[in-house]
Design an enzyme around this catalytic site. Structure first.
Site, PDB file in Angstrom:
ATOM      1  CG  HIS A  18      26.384  11.599  -8.729  1.00 23.44           C
ATOM      2  ND1 HIS A  18      27.266  10.838  -7.793  1.00 23.44           N
ATOM      3  CD2 HIS A  18      25.832  12.535  -8.161  1.00 23.44           C
ATOM      4  CE1 HIS A  18      26.919  11.427  -6.628  1.00 23.44           C
ATOM      5  NE2 HIS A  18      26.219  12.379  -7.002  1.00 23.44           N
ATOM      6  NE  ARG A  96      19.314  11.843  -3.281  1.00 23.11           N
ATOM      7  CZ  ARG A  96      20.477  11.880  -2.634  1.00 23.11           C
ATOM      8  NH1 ARG A  96      21.388  11.090  -2.625  1.00 23.11           N
ATOM      9  NH2 ARG A  96      20.462  12.923  -1.714  1.00 23.11           N
ATOM     10  CB  SER A 134      28.145  10.608  -2.500  1.00 25.91           C
ATOM     11  OG  SER A 134      28.301  10.414  -3.842  1.00 25.91           O
TER      12      SER A 134
END
Ligand code: PNS
Length: 161
Positions: A18, A96, A134
């Site tokens: 991030h 990603r 996350s």
């Protein structure tokens, strides 16, 4: 004209991936607003106010050159409505891998259908962070594993507390 971009997400917790996206977005846009979604359905690792404070600290520490052009705030409801409220014409997201592409494409098209004046801009997450998520960080941290190489120092301090 000042260009503002909204970077929405759960950021539970913020990862180095991030931070990479925020820094690169700040290289293109005049103002980047990191919007932390209020999602009562998800059980969070960090409460909303902790997530916001952590992101703020991480941005100030890790992106000092651009930190003053980055705002961190919460929002609820639709991302496009919040973008409009901010007068942001761009939504930023990180990609990603191919696996991200399908949902991201669907969200970008749907958001554009709702508000054609708001475009989604994607950054390919830096290769060294491309494996990070996350939810994995959350799982590892909840079992007491070491996530300090995956998240900014501010987030690691917060999790230790
Ligand atoms: O970090 P995340 O959890 O992948 O972020 C997902 C997020 C917050 C960008 C997405 O769930 C979202 O935009 N939620 C707000 C509600 C909304 O606008 N839904 C319609 C999306 S097309």
């Amino acid at each position: 004209m000042n260009k503002t971009a909204l970077y929405p997400g759960s950021f539970d917790p913020i990862t180095l991936g991030h931070i990479d996206v925020i820094g690169r977005a700040a290289g293109i846009f005049d103002r980047v607003v990191v919007g932390v979604l209020v999602n009562p359905k998800k059980s969070p690792l960090l409460e909303l106010d902790e997530r916001i404070a952590t992101i703020r600290e991480a941005v100030d520490e890790d992106l000092p050159g651009v930190a003053e052009r980055i705002d961190v705030t919460s929002f609820d409801g639709l991302t496009v409505d919040f973008a409009r409220k901010l007068e942001a014409n761009f939504i930023v997201r990180g990609l990603r891998a191919i696996s991200d592409f399908e949902t991201e494409m669907q969200m970008a098209h749907t958001n554009r259908k709702m508000h054609p004046d708001i475009d989604t801009v994607f950054f390919m997450t830096a290769l060294e962070h491309a494996y990070l998520s996350s939810s994995l960080v959350k799982e590892i941290a909840s079992f007491g594993g070491d996530v300090s190489k995956m998240i900014p120092a501010a987030a690691a301090r917060r999790l230790r507390r």
